[in-house]
Design a protein around this motif. Structure first.
Motif, PDB file in Angstrom:
ATOM      1  N   LEU A 150       0.830  -1.206   0.000  1.00 53.91           N
ATOM      2  CA  LEU A 150       0.000   0.000   0.000  1.00 53.91           C
ATOM      3  C   LEU A 150       0.864   1.256   0.000  1.00 53.91           C
ATOM      4  O   LEU A 150       0.480   2.275  -0.592  1.00 53.91           O
ATOM      5  N   ASP A 151       2.033   1.199   0.638  1.00 54.42           N
ATOM      6  CA  ASP A 151       2.946   2.338   0.582  1.00 54.42           C
ATOM      7  C   ASP A 151       3.377   2.613  -0.854  1.00 54.42           C
ATOM      8  O   ASP A 151       3.499   3.763  -1.279  1.00 54.42           O
ATOM      9  N   ARG A 152       3.642   1.554  -1.619  1.00 57.78           N
ATOM     10  CA  ARG A 152       4.035   1.720  -3.027  1.00 57.78           C
ATOM     11  C   ARG A 152       2.854   2.266  -3.839  1.00 57.78           C
ATOM     12  O   ARG A 152       3.043   3.082  -4.758  1.00 57.78           O
ATOM     13  N   ALA A 153       1.651   1.804  -3.521  1.00 57.96           N
ATOM     14  CA  ALA A 153       0.469   2.328  -4.206  1.00 57.96           C
ATOM     15  C   ALA A 153       0.272   3.799  -3.882  1.00 57.96           C
ATOM     16  O   ALA A 153      -0.092   4.604  -4.755  1.00 57.96           O
ATOM     17  N   CYS A 154       0.524   4.157  -2.642  1.00 56.88           N
ATOM     18  CA  CYS A 154       0.463   5.557  -2.246  1.00 56.88           C
ATOM     19  C   CYS A 154       1.465   6.380  -3.044  1.00 56.88           C
ATOM     20  O   CYS A 154       1.177   7.494  -3.472  1.00 56.88           O
ATOM     21  N   ASP A 155       2.652   5.806  -3.280  1.00 58.28           N
ATOM     22  CA  ASP A 155       3.666   6.501  -4.067  1.00 58.28           C
ATOM     23  C   ASP A 155       3.140   6.889  -5.439  1.00 58.28           C
ATOM     24  O   ASP A 155       3.418   7.989  -5.938  1.00 58.28           O
ATOM     25  N   LEU A 156       2.388   5.986  -6.072  1.00 58.22           N
ATOM     26  CA  LEU A 156       1.881   6.298  -7.403  1.00 58.22           C
ATOM     27  C   LEU A 156       0.870   7.437  -7.336  1.00 58.22           C
ATOM     28  O   LEU A 156       0.873   8.333  -8.195  1.00 58.22           O
ATOM     29  N   GLY A 157       0.025   7.431  -6.314  1.00 63.21           N
ATOM     30  CA  GLY A 157      -0.897   8.541  -6.143  1.00 63.21           C
ATOM     31  C   GLY A 157      -0.169   9.858  -5.939  1.00 63.21           C
ATOM     32  O   GLY A 157      -0.544  10.890  -6.503  1.00 63.21           O
ATOM     33  N   LEU A 158       0.890   9.829  -5.136  1.00 59.38           N
ATOM     34  CA  LEU A 158       1.686  11.037  -4.925  1.00 59.38           C
ATOM     35  C   LEU A 158       2.300  11.516  -6.232  1.00 59.38           C
ATOM     36  O   LEU A 158       2.306  12.721  -6.536  1.00 59.38           O
ATOM     37  N   ALA A 159       2.832  10.577  -7.021  1.00 57.25           N
ATOM     38  CA  ALA A 159       3.437  10.943  -8.305  1.00 57.25           C
ATOM     39  C   ALA A 159       2.407  11.608  -9.218  1.00 57.25           C
ATOM     40  O   ALA A 159       2.694  12.643  -9.854  1.00 57.25           O
ATOM     41  N   PHE A 160       1.213  11.041  -9.280  1.00 55.45           N
ATOM     42  CA  PHE A 160       0.171  11.624 -10.118  1.00 55.45           C
ATOM     43  C   PHE A 160      -0.176  13.043  -9.664  1.00 55.45           C
ATOM     44  O   PHE A 160      -0.319  13.957 -10.485  1.00 55.45           O
ATOM     45  N   GLN A 161      -0.324  13.236  -8.356  1.00 56.05           N
ATOM     46  CA  GLN A 161      -0.747  14.547  -7.861  1.00 56.05           C
ATOM     47  C   GLN A 161       0.346  15.591  -8.033  1.00 56.05           C
ATOM     48  O   GLN A 161       0.068  16.746  -8.365  1.00 56.05           O
ATOM     49  N   LEU A 162       1.594  15.221  -7.815  1.00 59.63           N
ATOM     50  CA  LEU A 162       2.687  16.158  -8.044  1.00 59.63           C
ATOM     51  C   LEU A 162       2.726  16.592  -9.507  1.00 59.63           C
ATOM     52  O   LEU A 162       2.956  17.772  -9.814  1.00 59.63           O
TER      53      LEU A 162
END
Length: 311
Positions: A160-172
């Motif tokens: 889930l931390d890695r999935a969170c990373d993808l969300g962060l990448a998209f939002q940035l």
């Protein structure tokens, strides 16, 4: 709760087709069950965002004067849906369905709505840590929910931390792309500390004489997006092949937005950055190859330098 699942799924399919061509393209790569659940989650997220921001499927955003009341309504309807109560809105009924079918922890629903609350309160980040907290609430939490939709157990915090990373990448990437669009409605998501470093006032970021400084800050965002995207790719090892294919395609398609912003420099906001159909198809093909080879990715621990949702 009695629902017409097929009708709710069809409404969700139409929502993603109207709201995001990139996510709609990536969703076709999922197996049928996961695809429908991804549409259901997307429909709820899209509807909440539209209600709070006065949009229609992410378009034609206007300034609203009752944002806090809108967030309160979204929260009340979401909690009613999670409790199994009928809402009269297909998007909120979609949330009820996907939550029941996937054991979706309700805390992620709350976390996303807390992000809407930040916008309703005219919040702005002062520091980089503030920026990341905002990105978690409006996108990282969605990444966690999507991972659960794809079959990741809610207890698998590492994935889930890695999935969170993808969300962060998209939002940035979103923030870098939409600086001009946000400025038109009085918003600025660049940390005030960053702006102070280059002597750019938050209410004048688009002034022509600030353009070179703005390029530097946008590239800071896109560099960070790239790091989180790289971390998320390692997390695809925990997914089925088709889910990994979809995630890697979305990562590439959306990553191209960040890369285009960085490449365009001072022209990044002359017209909205998008990923064309040919580029989407190219990423879909490339992602299939990447998904097939993901087992060869190094078993590296998550980079401790990256921001974590546990702060």
């Amino acid at each position: 709760m009695t629902t017409n699942r097929a009708a709710i799924v069809e409404a969700a399919r139409r929502s993603i087709a109207l709201g995001s061509k990139s996510f709609a393209a990536a969703s076709t790569l999922f197996d049928p069950v996961t695809r429908e659940r991804a549409w259901l989650l997307y429909a709820w997220c899209r509807r909440c965002d539209d209600l709070v921001d006065g949009q229609d499927h992410g378009h034609a955003r206007v300034v609203v004067d009752d944002a806090r009341e809108r967030v309160a309504m979204v929260r009340a309807m979401s909690m009613a849906a999670l409790a199994g109560e009928p809402t009269g809105d297909p998007a909120f009924d979609a949330l009820a369905l996907v939550a029941a079918e996937t054991r979706l922890p309700h805390r992620y629903v709350d976390d996303l709505i807390d992000g809407f609350q930040l916008d309703a309160d005219d919040w702005a980040p002062r520091s980089e840590d503030d920026l990341y907290r905002y990105c978690y609430h409006v996108a990282g939490a969605v990444g966690c929910m999507m991972a659960i939709v794809m079959g990741v157990p809610p207890e698998d915090e590492a994935t889930l931390d890695r999935a969170c990373d993808l969300g962060l990448a998209f939002q940035l990437a979103n923030i870098a792309r939409d600086i001009e669009e946000d400025a038109r409605v009085g918003r600025c998501y660049l940390p005030r500390d960053w702006l102070g470093d280059v002597n750019v006032p938050a209410d004048a970021v688009m002034a022509p004489h600030h353009r070179d400084a703005l390029v530097m800050l946008a590239r800071r965002l896109t560099d960070r997006a790239e790091r989180h995207e790289a971390s998320a790719r390692i997390g695809t090892k925990a997914l089925s092949w088709r889910s990994a294919w979809a995630v890697l395609a979305a990562a590439g398609i959306y990553g191209d937005i960040a890369r285009a912003v960085a490449r365009r420099g001072t022209r990044a906001w002359d017209r909205r950055v998008t990923t064309g159909k040919a580029a989407k198809l190219a990423w879909i093909a490339r992602a299939a190859w990447q998904a097939s080879r993901r087992a060869a990715l190094p078993d590296l621990p998550r980079d401790p330098v990256l921001w974590t949702r546990w702060r």
